[in-house]
Design a protein around this motif. Structure first.
Motif, mmCIF file in Angstrom:
data_model
loop_
_atom_site.group_PDB
_atom_site.id
_atom_site.type_symbol
_atom_site.label_atom_id
_atom_site.label_comp_id
_atom_site.label_asym_id
_atom_site.label_seq_id
_atom_site.Cartn_x
_atom_site.Cartn_y
_atom_site.Cartn_z
ATOM 1 N N UNK A 1 -18.982 7.584 -6.962
ATOM 2 C CA UNK A 1 -17.526 7.581 -6.952
ATOM 3 C C UNK A 1 -17.042 6.181 -7.284
ATOM 4 N N UNK A 2 -15.790 6.070 -7.687
ATOM 5 C CA UNK A 2 -15.250 4.783 -8.080
ATOM 6 C C UNK A 2 -14.715 4.010 -6.879
ATOM 7 N N UNK A 3 -14.602 2.703 -7.071
ATOM 8 C CA UNK A 3 -14.160 1.815 -5.991
ATOM 9 C C UNK A 3 -12.822 2.266 -5.418
ATOM 10 N N UNK A 4 -11.849 2.509 -6.287
ATOM 11 C CA UNK A 4 -10.500 2.797 -5.789
ATOM 12 C C UNK A 4 -10.463 4.058 -4.937
ATOM 13 N N UNK A 5 -11.201 5.083 -5.346
ATOM 14 C CA UNK A 5 -11.167 6.331 -4.576
ATOM 15 C C UNK A 5 -11.819 6.163 -3.215
ATOM 16 N N UNK A 6 -12.818 5.276 -3.103
ATOM 17 C CA UNK A 6 -13.494 5.067 -1.827
ATOM 18 C C UNK A 6 -12.693 4.168 -0.882
ATOM 19 N N UNK A 7 -11.924 3.239 -1.441
ATOM 20 C CA UNK A 7 -11.250 2.246 -0.605
ATOM 21 C C UNK A 7 -9.741 2.450 -0.512
ATOM 22 N N UNK A 8 -9.213 3.434 -1.211
ATOM 23 C CA UNK A 8 -7.767 3.644 -1.229
ATOM 24 C C UNK A 8 -7.194 3.843 0.173
ATOM 25 N N UNK A 9 -7.910 4.576 1.016
ATOM 26 C CA UNK A 9 -7.404 4.866 2.364
ATOM 27 C C UNK A 9 -7.277 3.612 3.218
ATOM 28 N N UNK A 10 -8.015 2.549 2.868
ATOM 29 C CA UNK A 10 -7.986 1.326 3.670
ATOM 30 C C UNK A 10 -6.783 0.438 3.353
ATOM 31 N N UNK A 11 -6.080 0.750 2.255
ATOM 32 C CA UNK A 11 -4.926 -0.069 1.902
ATOM 33 C C UNK A 11 -3.885 -0.078 3.015
#
Length: 474
Positions: free
Chosen positions: A52-62
Motif C-alpha cells: 500500500x502507499x504511504x498516504x493511505x497508511x498514514x492518512x488517519x494519523x493526520x
C-alpha cells in the motif's frame, strides 16, 4: 535506498511532515514511519508500505498526531524511526545509507559491553539501532555522530529528533544529499528538494559531506563543519533521484536531458522515433530526441496508480511481475517502426529483455538501446542501490564471465570504451537482450552531463574508482 524529511515549526507541523515524507516515496517500498514531539514526549508510528502507499497508511494519523517538530522516513531496510532512551536523553532517529560492516561493529559492541540488538528479516541487525547505539556510547550527539562516521563502512546520513530540535547529518563523503528548506516560521530538512516547493519551502542550504546542523524553530546552527571531499552518487541523476529534485544545485531532469543529448551526438542512427522506458528513461529520451531532431513518442505507457519502481522488491519474480504489469504497450505506435529506447541503465537486464521482446511481439522492426550510463561492472560498496546478491547478477559481469570466466582478474579493459574486451562485452549484452544495436554512455559524457568534477562524483560501480583523500577533518 530510502529517504527522510524533518520539520521544526512555530505552529503544528504535521501537514508538512506528512506530505514532505510522502515526497520521498519513490526511494523505497518496504517501511515508513513518523515521529513527533508531543506534550507527553516523542510519539512514533510505523507501517509497512509493501502492499500500500504511504498516504493511505498514514492518512488517519493526520488528525491524531500534533506537534511542532517531527521526522519521517521511507525505508527499504528496517523499521524506523527508532526510539532511544539513553544518557543523552530521549530521542528518535532515522538513517539512510548502508552499514556494510554491521557484523563487525556488532561483535565489537558485544565484546566491550553487555548490549543487545533487534534483528530484522534475514537475521540481520537493524542498522538504525546499531547507529543509535554508537551515538549513545558518546558524551554528546555531536561526538556520537562523529563516532558513526568514523566507524562505519558504507554511508550514513541521519536525522535525530529531540525535544529541543533536530540534528541533521550528511554522510562523511556526501554520497546522499541532505538539504535545508525555509519558509516563514518553519525549517525543513530533506533528501529530495522536490519535497519543498508545494509546501512553500525554498532551498536554503545543501549540507556538505560530514556536516552536522541543529534545527530549531529559531533556525539552524552548525555543529560540525563539512569538508570538500565530495563523493556524491552519480546514480542520483541517472536513475533513482526524482526529476524535480536538485543535488548540489544541479537538477535531475536537466542532467537527464543532457545525457540523452550526449548519446545522440556520439552515435547518429536512422530511426523512426525515440522513446524512454518510463519513468526514469523519459528525461534521457527527450534529450536524445531534441538533439537528434527525431520525434519522441510513448510506445509504452506506465500504469502509475499502483505499481512501484521495479528495482525495489527483494524477490526477482516480483520485480519481473512489477516491470511487466506496469508498462502497457501501444501497438499503433510500435508496429512497423524502428524504435530507439533510452534507458537509465542496464542492471541485471532480466526485465529489460522481456520489455524488448514485447516490442517485437507488437510489430517493431528494429529495437535500439542507449543506456544513459556506462556498463555496471562493480557492485555498489556504499549504498543499497541494488539488491543483487552477487556482482555476477549484473548484465555486464555475466558477459565478462562468458568471455573470460569467473577469474577474469583485472577488469579495467572491460571498462575502457574502444578496447576489444569492452566491445566483446557490449556485444554479448546486445545479443542476450536481442537488440538491433546497443551503445552505452561514455563515463566522460555522463560526468560532463552532471557538471561536477569527476573527483566529486562516486563512479565506483562503473570504473572501481575509490576516494583516496586525506582523513576526514572532524
Amino acid at each position: 535506498m530510502g529517504g527522510f524529511f524533518g520539520v521544526v515549526s512555530r505552529e503544528d507541523c504535521l501537514n508538512d511532515l506528512f506530505y514532505g515524507t510522502d515526497y520521498h516515496s519513490h526511494l523505497g517500498t518496504k517501511r515508513a514511519g513518523l515521529a513527533v514531539v508531543q506534550p507527553e514526549g516523542i510519539v512514533r508510528v510505523i507501517h509497512s508500505i509493501e502492499n500500500d502507499q504511504f498516504r493511505s497508511k498514514f492518512d488517519a494519523h493526520l488528525g491524531a498526531l500534533h506537534g511542532r517538530s517531527g521526522i519521517g522516513v521511507i525505508s527499504d531496510t528496517d523499521n524506523q524511526p527508532v526510539l532511544i532512551r539513553s544518557h543523552l536523553g530521549y530521542f528518535a532517529i532515522v538513517t539512510v545509507g548502508a552499514v556494510k560492516n554491521a557484523e563487525e561493529l556488532t561483535r565489537r559492541a558485544f565484546q566491550s559491553r553487555r548490549v543487545h540488538f533487534a534483528e530484522i528479516s534475514g537475521g540481520e541487525i537493524s542498522p538504525t539501532e546499531l547507529v543509535a547505539s554508537l551515538i549513545s556510547q558518546e558524551g554528546s550527539f555531536e561526538a556520537g555522530i562523529v563516532s558513526v562516521q568514523e566507524s562505519i563502512e558504507g554511508s550514513c546520513s541521519l536525522l535525530i529528533l529531540t525535544e529541543k530540535g533536530i540534528y541533521a547529518a550528511r554522510d562523511k563523503w556526501g554520497r546522499t544529499p541532505v538539504v535545508i528548506g525555509k519558509k516563514d516560521g518553519s525549517f525543513a530538512v530533506a533528501m529530495e528538494t522536490c519535497s519543498f516547493p508545494n509546501l512553500g519551502y525554498r532551498t536554503e542550504k545543501y549540507l556538505g559531506p560530514g556536516e552536522v546542523v541543529f534545527l530549531s524553530e529559531d533556525g539552524y546552527e552548525p555543529r560540525i563543519a563539512g569538508h570538500d571531499y565530495l563523493q556524491i552518487c552519480g546514480f542520483l541523476w541517472v536513475y533513482y533521484g526524482y526529476p524535480a529534485s536538485s543535488y548540489e544545485g544541479i537538477n535531475v531532469e536537466w542532467v537527464r536531458n543532457r545525457c540523452g543529448a550526449f548519446l545522440a551526438r556520439r552515435d547518429p542512427i536512422e530511426i523512426d522515433f525515440v522513446a524512454g522506458i518510463p519513468d526514469s528513461g523519459i528525461g534521457h529520451g527527450l534529450g536524445y530526441a531534441a538533439e537528434a531532431g527525431v520525434p519522441f513518442r510513448r510506445p509504452f505507457v506506465k500504469y502509475t496508480p499502483t505499481w512501484a519502481r521495479s528495482f525495489m522488491p527483494q524477490n526477482q519474480a516480483v520485480r519481473d511481475l512489477v516491470a511487466r504489469m506496469k508498462l502497457i504497450p501501444i501497438r499503433e505506435l510500435i508496429a512497423g517502426q524502428r524504435v530507439l529506447f533510452c534507458e537509465d541503465s542496464i542492471v541485471r537486464g532480466t526485465q529489460l529483455k522481456d520489455t524488448i521482446q514485447r516490442l517485437y511481439d507488437f510489430g517493431a522492426l528494429e529495437v535500439h538501446m542507449r543506456p544513459a550510463c556506462p556498463p555496471l561492472v562493480y557492485g555498489c560498496k556504499y549504498l543499497n542501490f541494488s539488491v543483487s546478491k552477487s556482482e555476477w547478477d549484473l548484465a555486464a559481469r555475466k558477459a565478462i564471465r562468458e568471455i573470460a570466466g569467473e577469474k577474469a582478474g583485472d577488469l579495467r579493459e572491460f571498462t575502457r570504451p574502444g578496447s576489444d574486451m569492452y566491445k566483446a562485452m557490449e556485444e554479448r549484452v546486445r545479443r542476450r537482450l536481442n537488440l538491433t544495436t546497443l551503445r552505452y554512455q561514455l563515463l566522460e559524457d555522463l560526468v560532463a552531463a552532471i557538471g561536477l568534477p569527476k573527483e566529486k562524483i562516486c563512479t565506483f560501480c562503473w570504473d572501481a574508482t575509490e576516494q583516496r583523500q586525506k582523513p576526514i577533518p572532524f
